[in-house]
Design a protein around this motif. Structure first.
Motif, PDB file in Angstrom:
ATOM      1  N   ARG A   1      -0.893   0.866 -15.673  1.00 60.23           N
ATOM      2  CA  ARG A   1      -0.606   0.409 -14.315  1.00 60.23           C
ATOM      3  C   ARG A   1      -0.587   1.605 -13.349  1.00 60.23           C
ATOM      4  NH1 ARG A   1       1.180  -4.939 -14.381  1.00 60.23           N
ATOM      5  NH2 ARG A   1       2.192  -4.707 -12.363  1.00 60.23           N
ATOM      6  N   ILE A   2       0.002   2.714 -13.786  1.00 55.93           N
ATOM      7  CA  ILE A   2       0.022   3.930 -12.953  1.00 55.93           C
ATOM      8  C   ILE A   2      -1.410   4.397 -12.698  1.00 55.93           C
ATOM      9  CG2 ILE A   2       0.648   6.378 -12.903  1.00 55.93           C
ATOM     10  CD1 ILE A   2       3.232   5.585 -14.425  1.00 55.93           C
ATOM     11  N   ALA A   3      -2.232   4.413 -13.734  1.00 52.82           N
ATOM     12  CA  ALA A   3      -3.622   4.870 -13.581  1.00 52.82           C
ATOM     13  C   ALA A   3      -4.385   3.978 -12.601  1.00 52.82           C
ATOM     14  CB  ALA A   3      -4.314   4.903 -14.937  1.00 52.82           C
ATOM     15  N   HIS A   4      -4.146   2.664 -12.646  1.00 52.07           N
ATOM     16  CA  HIS A   4      -4.805   1.770 -11.695  1.00 52.07           C
ATOM     17  C   HIS A   4      -4.378   2.096 -10.263  1.00 52.07           C
ATOM     18  CE1 HIS A   4      -6.316  -0.968 -14.847  1.00 52.07           C
ATOM     19  NE2 HIS A   4      -7.160  -1.317 -13.908  1.00 52.07           N
ATOM     20  N   ILE A   5      -3.116   2.378 -10.067  1.00 51.73           N
ATOM     21  CA  ILE A   5      -2.642   2.729  -8.727  1.00 51.73           C
ATOM     22  C   ILE A   5      -3.247   4.065  -8.301  1.00 51.73           C
ATOM     23  CG2 ILE A   5      -0.624   3.234  -7.300  1.00 51.73           C
ATOM     24  CD1 ILE A   5       0.945   1.286  -9.173  1.00 51.73           C
ATOM     25  N   ASN A   6      -3.361   5.016  -9.237  1.00 60.84           N
ATOM     26  CA  ASN A   6      -4.039   6.280  -8.917  1.00 60.84           C
ATOM     27  C   ASN A   6      -5.440   6.014  -8.392  1.00 60.84           C
ATOM     28  OD1 ASN A   6      -2.661   7.839 -11.870  1.00 60.84           O
ATOM     29  ND2 ASN A   6      -1.899   8.050  -9.806  1.00 60.84           N
ATOM     30  N   ILE A   7      -6.138   5.064  -9.013  1.00 61.18           N
ATOM     31  CA  ILE A   7      -7.499   4.737  -8.583  1.00 61.18           C
ATOM     32  C   ILE A   7      -7.475   4.136  -7.183  1.00 61.18           C
ATOM     33  CG2 ILE A   7      -9.502   3.255  -9.040  1.00 61.18           C
ATOM     34  CD1 ILE A   7      -8.847   3.688 -12.084  1.00 61.18           C
TER      35      ILE A   7
ATOM     36  N   ASN B   1      -5.373   4.680  -4.939  1.00 55.99           N
ATOM     37  CA  ASN B   1      -4.984   5.762  -4.043  1.00 55.99           C
ATOM     38  C   ASN B   1      -6.049   6.859  -3.985  1.00 55.99           C
ATOM     39  OD1 ASN B   1      -3.088   6.907  -2.273  1.00 55.99           O
ATOM     40  ND2 ASN B   1      -2.218   8.173  -3.902  1.00 55.99           N
ATOM     41  N   GLU B   2      -7.140   6.656  -4.721  1.00 56.19           N
ATOM     42  CA  GLU B   2      -8.253   7.602  -4.795  1.00 56.19           C
ATOM     43  C   GLU B   2      -7.818   8.974  -5.312  1.00 56.19           C
ATOM     44  OE1 GLU B   2     -10.459   7.561  -1.124  1.00 56.19           O
ATOM     45  OE2 GLU B   2     -10.782   5.390  -1.249  1.00 56.19           O
ATOM     46  N   ASP B   3      -6.793   8.983  -6.159  1.00 59.73           N
ATOM     47  CA  ASP B   3      -6.353  10.196  -6.833  1.00 59.73           C
ATOM     48  C   ASP B   3      -6.978  10.181  -8.222  1.00 59.73           C
ATOM     49  OD1 ASP B   3      -5.105  12.388  -7.910  1.00 59.73           O
ATOM     50  OD2 ASP B   3      -3.059  11.753  -7.391  1.00 59.73           O
ATOM     51  N   TYR B   4      -8.265  10.505  -8.254  1.00 63.32           N
ATOM     52  CA  TYR B   4      -9.048  10.360  -9.471  1.00 63.32           C
ATOM     53  C   TYR B   4      -8.674  11.379 -10.547  1.00 63.32           C
ATOM     54  CZ  TYR B   4     -11.607   7.309  -6.393  1.00 63.32           C
ATOM     55  OH  TYR B   4     -11.927   6.312  -5.514  1.00 63.32           O
ATOM     56  N   ILE B   5      -8.201  12.529 -10.145  1.00 61.81           N
ATOM     57  CA  ILE B   5      -7.770  13.519 -11.136  1.00 61.81           C
ATOM     58  C   ILE B   5      -6.538  13.004 -11.872  1.00 61.81           C
ATOM     59  CG2 ILE B   5      -6.826  15.843 -11.450  1.00 61.81           C
ATOM     60  CD1 ILE B   5      -8.764  16.743  -9.198  1.00 61.81           C
TER      61      ILE B   5
ATOM     62  N   LYS C   1       0.815  -1.214   0.000  1.00 65.43           N
ATOM     63  CA  LYS C   1       0.000   0.000   0.000  1.00 65.43           C
ATOM     64  C   LYS C   1       0.850   1.266   0.000  1.00 65.43           C
ATOM     65  CE  LYS C   1      -3.843  -2.226   2.308  1.00 65.43           C
ATOM     66  NZ  LYS C   1      -4.767  -2.189   3.420  1.00 65.43           N
ATOM     67  N   ASN C   2       2.068   1.141  -0.509  1.00 66.90           N
ATOM     68  CA  ASN C   2       2.942   2.296  -0.649  1.00 66.90           C
ATOM     69  C   ASN C   2       2.740   2.845  -2.060  1.00 66.90           C
ATOM     70  OD1 ASN C   2       4.940   4.213  -0.688  1.00 66.90           O
ATOM     71  ND2 ASN C   2       6.481   2.915   0.284  1.00 66.90           N
ATOM     72  N   TYR C   3       1.576   3.462  -2.262  1.00 70.39           N
ATOM     73  CA  TYR C   3       1.190   3.930  -3.583  1.00 70.39           C
ATOM     74  C   TYR C   3       2.159   4.954  -4.165  1.00 70.39           C
ATOM     75  CZ  TYR C   3      -3.122   1.642  -2.115  1.00 70.39           C
ATOM     76  OH  TYR C   3      -4.040   0.734  -1.662  1.00 70.39           O
ATOM     77  N   PRO C   4       2.608   5.947  -3.386  1.00 70.21           N
ATOM     78  CA  PRO C   4       3.534   6.923  -3.974  1.00 70.21           C
ATOM     79  C   PRO C   4       4.824   6.275  -4.498  1.00 70.21           C
ATOM     80  CG  PRO C   4       2.644   7.773  -1.920  1.00 70.21           C
ATOM     81  CD  PRO C   4       2.214   6.337  -2.016  1.00 70.21           C
ATOM     82  N   LYS C   5       5.375   5.328  -3.774  1.00 71.18           N
ATOM     83  CA  LYS C   5       6.602   4.656  -4.227  1.00 71.18           C
ATOM     84  C   LYS C   5       6.338   3.782  -5.446  1.00 71.18           C
ATOM     85  CE  LYS C   5      10.228   5.764  -1.836  1.00 71.18           C
ATOM     86  NZ  LYS C   5      11.371   6.382  -2.496  1.00 71.18           N
TER      87      LYS C   5
ATOM     88  N   GLY D   1     -14.439   5.832 -17.391  1.00 72.41           N
ATOM     89  CA  GLY D   1     -15.807   6.051 -16.905  1.00 72.41           C
ATOM     90  C   GLY D   1     -15.884   6.005 -15.391  1.00 72.41           C
ATOM     91  N   GLN D   2     -15.143   5.077 -14.804  1.00 72.35           N
ATOM     92  CA  GLN D   2     -15.123   4.947 -13.348  1.00 72.35           C
ATOM     93  C   GLN D   2     -14.600   6.227 -12.696  1.00 72.35           C
ATOM     94  OE1 GLN D   2     -12.346   1.954 -12.048  1.00 72.35           O
ATOM     95  NE2 GLN D   2     -13.145   1.925  -9.955  1.00 72.35           N
ATOM     96  N   VAL D   3     -13.500   6.779 -13.203  1.00 75.30           N
ATOM     97  CA  VAL D   3     -12.955   7.981 -12.581  1.00 75.30           C
ATOM     98  C   VAL D   3     -13.823   9.198 -12.885  1.00 75.30           C
ATOM     99  CG1 VAL D   3     -10.599   7.102 -12.432  1.00 75.30           C
ATOM    100  CG2 VAL D   3     -11.254   8.463 -14.398  1.00 75.30           C
ATOM    101  N   GLN D   4     -14.424   9.245 -14.078  1.00 77.32           N
ATOM    102  CA  GLN D   4     -15.339  10.357 -14.367  1.00 77.32           C
ATOM    103  C   GLN D   4     -16.525  10.321 -13.393  1.00 77.32           C
ATOM    104  OE1 GLN D   4     -14.622  12.842 -16.071  1.00 77.32           O
ATOM    105  NE2 GLN D   4     -13.353  12.270 -17.807  1.00 77.32           N
TER     106      GLN D   4
END
Length: 180
Positions: free
Chosen positions: A79-85, A87-91, A47-51, A117-120
């Motif tokens: 893969r980065i976009a999935h981790i953003n999701i 991490n709830e960083d939807y923008i 769960k170290n999303y930033p790293k 669609g999910q992030v929108q």
């Protein structure tokens, strides 16, 4: 120690990996790139999303310019976009997914449209969410929504005036394999 929470997190990570591999061709990666992916996955499981994101961005930036817009670059960015999701960083997820859409042979990939669609939806952009989720549904039917929040499938079905038990037998679909 909460084993149920750990199991659930592992399940989500494995679901992400499985879906990416189902909808995106895994490119040929060098040993170093494979190590970076493995390192990012380990950080994701911790769960170290930033790293995890930092590891993948470093990998992306190390690619030659031509490779950045190839299947390797697209694979890293999804893969980065999935981790953003996660991490709830939807923008950031929206921005990364929108950037990936500019790559050759990418528009029409059901997973990409599902995630966009999910992030929108999470960002409150209802019209964009309906559009992207309907595209995902039209491209691949209910399969792309497997193991997802059921509400995501309800959005395009409601917009397309289809009942939840519809299997779209009358729709033959299209060949989206080129977007893989």
């Amino acid at each position: 120690m909460n084993f149920d929470a750990d199991f659930e997190e592992c399940h989500h990570v494995n679901n992400m990996e499985s879906k990416i591999n189902d909808y995106f061709a895994v490119p040929h990666l060098s040993w170093e790139q494979q190590d970076r992916i493995a390192c990012a996955d380990a950080r994701l499981r911790e769960k170290n999303y930033p790293k995890a994101i930092e590891t993948l961005w470093n990998m992306y930036e190390a690619l030659h310019r031509r490779e950045q817009s190839s299947t390797v670059g697209r694979y890293v960015l999804i893969r980065i976009a999935h981790i953003n999701i996660y991490n709830e960083d939807y923008i950031a997820a929206r921005d990364n997914l929108s950037f990936i859409m500019q790559f050759p042979n990418t528009i029409g990939n059901p997973l990409l449209h599902l995630r966009l669609g999910q992030v929108q939806d999470k960002l409150g952009n209802e019209k964009r969410a309906v559009d992207e989720l309907a595209r995902a549904f039209i491209m691949d039917g209910k399969r792309v929504f497997d193991l997802e929040d059921r509400r995501l499938l309800e959005i395009p079905l409601r917009a397309l005036n289809e009942p939840m038990d519809s299997d779209w037998n009358h729709y033959e679909g299209q060949d989206w394999e080129v977007t893989k």
